[in-house]
Design a protein around this motif. Structure first.
Motif, PDB file in Angstrom:
ATOM      1  N   GLU A 138       0.645  -1.032  -0.378  1.00 38.32           N
ATOM      2  CA  GLU A 138       0.054   0.033  -0.516  1.00 38.32           C
ATOM      3  C   GLU A 138       0.939   1.487  -0.095  1.00 38.32           C
ATOM      4  O   GLU A 138       0.538   2.244  -0.286  1.00 38.32           O
ATOM      5  CB  GLU A 138      -0.526  -0.046   0.911  1.00 38.32           C
ATOM      6  N   ASP A 141       3.456   3.555  -3.447  1.00 36.84           N
ATOM      7  CA  ASP A 141       3.128   4.569  -3.933  1.00 36.84           C
ATOM      8  C   ASP A 141       3.998   5.521  -5.663  1.00 36.84           C
ATOM      9  O   ASP A 141       4.840   4.755  -6.202  1.00 36.84           O
ATOM     10  CB  ASP A 141       2.204   6.859  -3.679  1.00 36.84           C
ATOM     11  N   LYS A 142       3.452   5.977  -6.285  1.00 33.46           N
ATOM     12  CA  LYS A 142       3.900   6.996  -7.760  1.00 33.46           C
ATOM     13  C   LYS A 142       5.537   7.350  -7.124  1.00 33.46           C
ATOM     14  O   LYS A 142       6.349   7.799  -7.860  1.00 33.46           O
ATOM     15  CB  LYS A 142       3.209   7.371  -8.534  1.00 33.46           C
TER      16      LYS A 142
END
Length: 199
Positions: A138, A141-142
């Protein structure tokens, strides 16, 4: 004539089969060589600078681990080039935290620039770079992936979590950069691979 043609076809098929399987074996061998439970020989020396790339709290965990292992270190989450004097090893703990960035009044672009300059100086001074990513799926991210993509090509050793490697991003980064990789199950498993880099 038909028999000759048949034998020739069998030979060609066999050669194709051998070629394909040898390439698969080579790729598996390459990945297996890179994926290690810990380093067989130390690569890093004290003094160590521990810094963050993304200002997540995981950097504090690594600082705690280094202190428990009695590895002489300086903890500077926002370290700059001027902080590298007397340093032999840099540990970059990757993980973006919007809260951490807000508290420190910086953004991801600032972090990319700072870490990029730090790594450029590290390369010039021939310092060992260890990269740690302890976030899970989770947290990938980018922004975190962008930081990892900047850091991994200049890293000597990569430690990450198995959960974060769900899409083989870390193992592919290690393979393309030709660096050893250790994947851990939980944060508590960090001690062995981390210490193996020093002793």
């Amino acid at each position: 004539m038909k028999l000759k043609s048949f034998i020739l076809t069998i030979i060609v098929i066999f050669m194709i089969f051998v070629t394909i399987n040898s390439k698969i074996f080579e790729k598996r061998k390459e990945i297996n060589v890179l994926l290690l439970p810990s380093l067989p020989n130390p690569i890093a020396k004290e003094y160590v600078l521990i810094t963050s790339a993304g200002q997540s709290t995981e950097a504090y965990i690594i600082n705690d681990v280094a202190n428990k292992l009695m590895i002489h270190n300086y903890f500077m989450p926002q370290a700059k080039m001027s902080d590298l004097k007397g340093i032999n090893t840099i540990v970059v703990v990757v993980g973006t935290s919007p809260l951490g960035e807000k508290l420190n009044r910086i953004n991801v672009e600032d972090e990319k620039k700072r870490v990029g300059e730090l790594l450029k100086e590290a390369k010039k001074e021939k310092l060992v770079v260890i990269t740690v990513y302890m976030g899970g799926k989770e947290r990938r991210d980018k922004s975190t992936d962008e930081l990892l993509s900047i850091i991994c090509p200049q890293t000597n050793y990569l430690i990450g979590t198995k959960e974060a490697n769900y899409d083989n991003f870390l193992s592919e980064a290690a393979r393309s950069s030709k660096i050893p990789l250790t994947l851990i199950n939980t944060v508590s498993d960090i001690i062995e691979p981390f210490s193996s880099a020093f002793r």
